[in-house]
Design an enzyme around this catalytic site. Structure first.
Site, mmCIF file in Angstrom:
data_model
loop_
_atom_site.group_PDB
_atom_site.id
_atom_site.type_symbol
_atom_site.label_atom_id
_atom_site.label_comp_id
_atom_site.label_asym_id
_atom_site.label_seq_id
_atom_site.Cartn_x
_atom_site.Cartn_y
_atom_site.Cartn_z
ATOM 1 N N ASP A 47 -36.872 13.076 13.839
ATOM 2 C CA ASP A 47 -37.848 11.846 14.159
ATOM 3 C C ASP A 47 -37.861 11.230 12.932
ATOM 4 O OD1 ASP A 47 -38.662 14.391 15.746
ATOM 5 O OD2 ASP A 47 -40.071 13.044 16.164
ATOM 6 N N ASP A 107 -43.563 14.849 14.290
ATOM 7 C CA ASP A 107 -43.194 14.532 15.737
ATOM 8 C C ASP A 107 -44.425 14.058 16.366
ATOM 9 O OD1 ASP A 107 -43.963 17.006 15.949
ATOM 10 O OD2 ASP A 107 -43.239 17.215 18.015
ATOM 11 N N GLU A 123 -47.450 19.625 18.407
ATOM 12 C CA GLU A 123 -46.423 20.569 17.418
ATOM 13 C C GLU A 123 -46.730 20.280 16.114
ATOM 14 O OE1 GLU A 123 -43.205 18.684 19.068
ATOM 15 O OE2 GLU A 123 -43.603 19.603 20.963
ATOM 16 N N GLU A 154 -43.903 9.614 23.863
ATOM 17 C CA GLU A 154 -42.869 10.342 23.783
ATOM 18 C C GLU A 154 -41.822 10.058 24.731
ATOM 19 O OE1 GLU A 154 -41.845 15.161 23.639
ATOM 20 O OE2 GLU A 154 -43.580 14.497 24.319
ATOM 21 N N HIS A 195 -45.702 9.330 19.550
ATOM 22 C CA HIS A 195 -44.499 9.812 18.968
ATOM 23 C C HIS A 195 -44.111 8.394 18.530
ATOM 24 C CE1 HIS A 195 -43.872 13.855 20.366
ATOM 25 N NE2 HIS A 195 -42.658 13.814 20.063
#
Length: 857
Positions: free
Chosen positions: A454, A442, A447, A738, A754
């Site tokens: 995703d 992601d 993370e 993101e 992202h």
């Protein structure tokens, strides 16, 4: 006049294969293949002439050989033999079953993030010259392998990230040139990696176990010479701490790997552990490598250090030279953004600890202590970072960024007359590259988890620009391994919890989220469309069935507690319970992953979509009764969605942009209402710009264009302000964010890398340039054997071009506007056909070759 681009399975040349399937491009200028002949060398073997028009994923024999080649009979006659290609068809050796896992001597396990990398060493003697030698190696952790002090190969982060409880990859290394008669040594440099290092949003350690281990079988001249077991020794290395997320610490005053024999101080016998061989599998997919290097575009001096800006957000690490006098301690902080004072900030990457209610450290900090030796180079191969900037405190060294990710062959290019759209395309490509580090992540910093949603939303876009077939196939096998017995699919895979509850209440409640778990069905389907590999569908079929049956059972057996009236018959197909992320991150809508919320309008749509796709997959695989059953389920779920969420006149009960896009893209709206629903979507977009979230942003532009609103699609694509793609670029983005407003004034929110919003970039290929795949291809159409060219000029563009290296050869679509006419050039590879249509014109069926079409404009 010979075939080109020979490859086995979905692998780059030289990568090991266990069940070979060969592919090749037909000779340039040919139209169709009538027959082929395969020849193996070392030892020699030939298939003889075989009548077939297949040139992609052709079954080949599992025979010993060193190379292979092919010749074909086409409409031009018999070709010459192709160039030789590597034949690396292998089977895991039986010797691995006699090897024992060895564990470092670790009487006290350090806290997570503070654990060193260990050296595991064995010395042995060879009596004869070495002709061939293969080291079969793997680890619970990540390893580098050294033979006689020389690092083996150029692969990074081996053996990769898998569902370790069920699948541990073994890599064969050719070490023939590194061994010699007499005394030899083999050594692992082993660290926590994904196996027991910190992992995921909460940075939990020991996800797959609390002891690292290594396994090896060394075959020399066809005989097993060395295996791991008794006689191996262990000591901590100069890497005093190593964690993929926290970072790496190295003290150059300590001995280098491979530099100490067993006579030196500090060695202890390694521990041995039996069993654990059933999980071994041959390495799959493309490897992680150092792909390229970036010099800094600027270096800003600090009081006792520097901040280097590489001009691009990447995943990887930095390499340092000139480390300073002995004892100099350098601290490297990697980040995506700078604070107002010009220093690197990572505050926006700090995750929330649900157990303590506190923010966790962002990590991404490396440390190196210099030995004062000229020529020492720091390159931390036991960690990775997502960054554009690095702040180096303690000295002013030489610095270079090293881009590290899965080695995905590039297959797609795009250009046009608007430099902004070309920049958007580059941004999408860099976003993919930054999130393809052995698994589709992601984000590469906060993370680094393989979130299923995703890849579900992005895999089709990724397949436009890169060969992601082997990469995705490997990941799908881990998805199936982590799937719960009831069919639920975890939100991330590989999942440290494996195929059952983790004990984390929130994580377990969200397992099985619609749009995320649907990756089990929709990712294999997109691979079928792009690559035509029926084995992907057959290999994932059980997983696909398990997911759809779980969703259907949940819809049938559970009812959202907010419903107070008596249940209507259609509610048996209404999926309105369970934890779902929903549309997620819609502009202006705070994320609220409440496991008790009613996301039925989203989940039921996905049930209908996945059931319909699965019905088609069952038909392709010859499962006739399953095909009928899942088509029936898809129709019932579609009808339930209409009964519950679509009012007379085409009004949605939850009239968001995402719900309108999904309704149209998934075929949930009756034909007589499609124009009405599309018109309502257009009104919403015209009023607010982009209003879609995670699941439908990639579908927004194609849906607008395909429902009669191409001008609006272009207007949204080229708009600025929040939310928009171009606004990200105007605010300095080099990868997609993101959140649309991730950088707003002096504030930074969320990840700046992202790829999910980059899914919209497929529009540049499919609609601007016009290269499209059939929605529902059959065996004679999938993998670009039949494709569509439907350019959709607009947005003030006067030219656009895209190229795609398909399994059959290069496809090109290039158009330009000249003197009131649209001129389109299309290249169709041998063995394929294209359905070409200019706006306002009839379709033309075009065979192999270059074609030019014109129309008034």
């Amino acid at each position: 006049m010979k075939p080109t681009r020979l490859r086995l399975d979905h692998l780059t040349p030289g990568r090991p294969s266990v069940s070979p399937r060969g592919s090749w491009w037909l000779p340039a200028g040919s139209a169709v293949q009538h027959a082929y002949e395969i020849r193996l060398t070392g030892p020699d073997w030939t298939s003889g002439r075989r009548e077939s028009d297949r040139s992609v994923l052709v079954d080949l024999p599992r025979r010993p050989a060193t190379s292979w080649q092919v010749r074909v009979w086409t409409d031009l006659g018999r070709s010459d033999w192709s160039e030789l290609a590597p034949w690396n068809v292998v089977t895991l050796p039986a010797a691995l079953d006699t090897a024992a896992w060895i564990e470092p001597h670790e009487p006290v396990v350090a806290p997570p993030g503070r654990r060193p990398a260990y050296q595991l060493r064995h010395e042995f003697t060879l009596a004869e010259p070495v002709v061939t030698a293969t080291a079969w190696a793997t680890a619970r952790g990540i390893y580098e392998l050294f033979v006689n002090g020389t690092r083996v190969g150029d692969l990074e982060l081996t053996p990769g990230f898998t569902a370790y409880r069920k699948r541990v990859q073994v890599e064969p290394h050719n070490v023939s040139d590194l061994l010699r008669p007499g005394k030899n040594s083999v050594e692992f440099l082993l660290s926590d990696g994904w196996f027991r290092g910190r992992h995921g949003f909460e940075r939990t350690a020991d996800g797959f176990g609390n002891r690292t281990a290594a396994l090896l079988a060394l075959e020399v001249n066809g005989t097993t010479t060395v295996t791991t077991g008794p006689g191996w020794w262990s000591r901590p290395s100069r890497i005093t701490a190593a964690d993929l997320m926290d970072g790496q610490e190295t003290d150059f005053r300590l001995p280098a790997p491979g530099s100490l024999g067993l006579y030196a101080h500090g060695w202890h016998p390694a521990s041995t552990r039996t069993g654990g061989h059933a999980q071994l599998v041959l390495t799959e997919g493309p490897p992680v490598r150092r792909i390229e290097e970036l010099p800094p575009v600027s270096v800003t001096r600090l009081e006792n250090g520097v901040v280097a800006d590489f001009g691009q957000n990447i995943t990887g690490w930095v390499r340092l030279g000139d480390l300073g006098p002995a004892g100099t301690r350098l601290t490297l902080t990697h980040g995506e953004h700078l604070a107002p004072d010009g220093r690197v900030t990572t505050d926006h990457l700090r995750a929330f600890d649900f157990a303590t209610g506190e923010l966790l450290p962002a990590g991404q900090v490396d440390t190196v202590v210099s030995a004062g030796r000229a020529g020492d180079v720091f390159e931390p191969r036991h960690t990775t970072h997502g960054f554009r900037y690095v702040q180096i405190d303690g000295h002013h060294p030489q610095v270079t960024a090293v881009v590290v990710h899965t080695d995905l062959p590039e297959t797609g290019l795009f250009s046009c007359s608007d430099a902004r759209l070309e920049a958007l395309h580059r941004t999408a490509v860099w976003s993919l590259r930054g999130n393809a580090c052995d698994v589709p992540t992601d984000c590469p910093q906060r993370e680094r988890s393989g979130f299923t949603g995703d890849w579900q939303v992005h895999v089709a876009t990724a397949a436009r620009t890169h060969d992601v077939a082997g990469f995705s196939r490997k990941w799908l096998r881990d998805l199936a391994a982590d799937q719960w017995p009831d069919g639920r699919v975890p939100t991330i895979t590989p999942d440290p919890a494996g195929d059952g509850p983790s004990g984390n209440k929130f994580q377990d409640a969200m397992t099985g989220s619609a749009g995320w778990g649907d990756a089990a069905v929709l990712v294999p389907w997109e691979l079928w469309r792009a690559y035509g590999d029926l084995e992907v569908l057959s290999g994932q079929y059980e997983s696909m069935v398990g997911w759809v049956e779980y969703a259907a059972a949940t819809a049938r057996e559970r009812r959202h507690p907010s419903r107070v009236t008596a249940a209507a018959p259609h509610e048996k197909f209404l999926w309105d319970t369970g934890g779902h992320f929903g549309e997620w991150l819609e502009p202006g809508v705070p994320p609220n992953p409440d496991p008790e919320a009613d996301h039925g309008i989203v989940a039921t749509a996905y049930l209908a979509r996945s059931a319909r796709v699965l019905g088609r997959v069952a038909e392709l695989l010859g499962h006739t009764s399953d095909a009928a059953r899942f088509r029936w389920l898809a129709n019932r779920a579609r009808n339930a969605w209409q009964r519950e969420y679509l009012r007379p006149g085409g009004v949605l009960t939850e009239p968001t942009q995402g719900n309108h896009v999904r309704a149209l893209a998934f075929g949930l709206v009756p034909g007589h209402l499609r124009d009405v629903v599309a018109g309502r979507l257009a009104d919403l977009v015209a009023a607010a710009g982009v209003g879609t979230g995670f699941l439908t942003t990639g579908l927004l532009l194609p849906t607008l264009a395909d429902t009669g609103h191409p001008d609006l699609a272009y207007r949204v694509l080229l708009s600025t302000g929040i939310p928009s793609w171009l606004e990200m670029l105007d605010r300095g983005a080099t990868t997609f964010w993101e959140r649309w407003d991730a950088v707003d004034g002096g504030e930074v929110h969320g990840s700046l890398n992202h790829y999910s919003k980059g899914a919209a970039m497929s529009f540049l290929h499919t609609h601007i340039a016009g290269i499209r795949l059939p929605d529902d291809p059959g065996p004679a159409e999938a993998g670009y054997r039949r494709f569509l060219v439907r350019p959709c000029p607009g947005g003030g563009l006067d030219r656009a071009e895209a190229e795609h290296l398909s399994p059959y050869g290069p496809i090109r679509s290039a158009w330009e506007l000249i003197a009131g006419r649209l001129r389109l050039t299309v290249d169709v590879p041998p063995g394929t056909r294209a359905d070409v249509r200019l706006p306002g014109s009839e379709s033309v069926n075009a065979g192999p070759g270059r074609h030019t079409f014109t129309a008034p404009w």
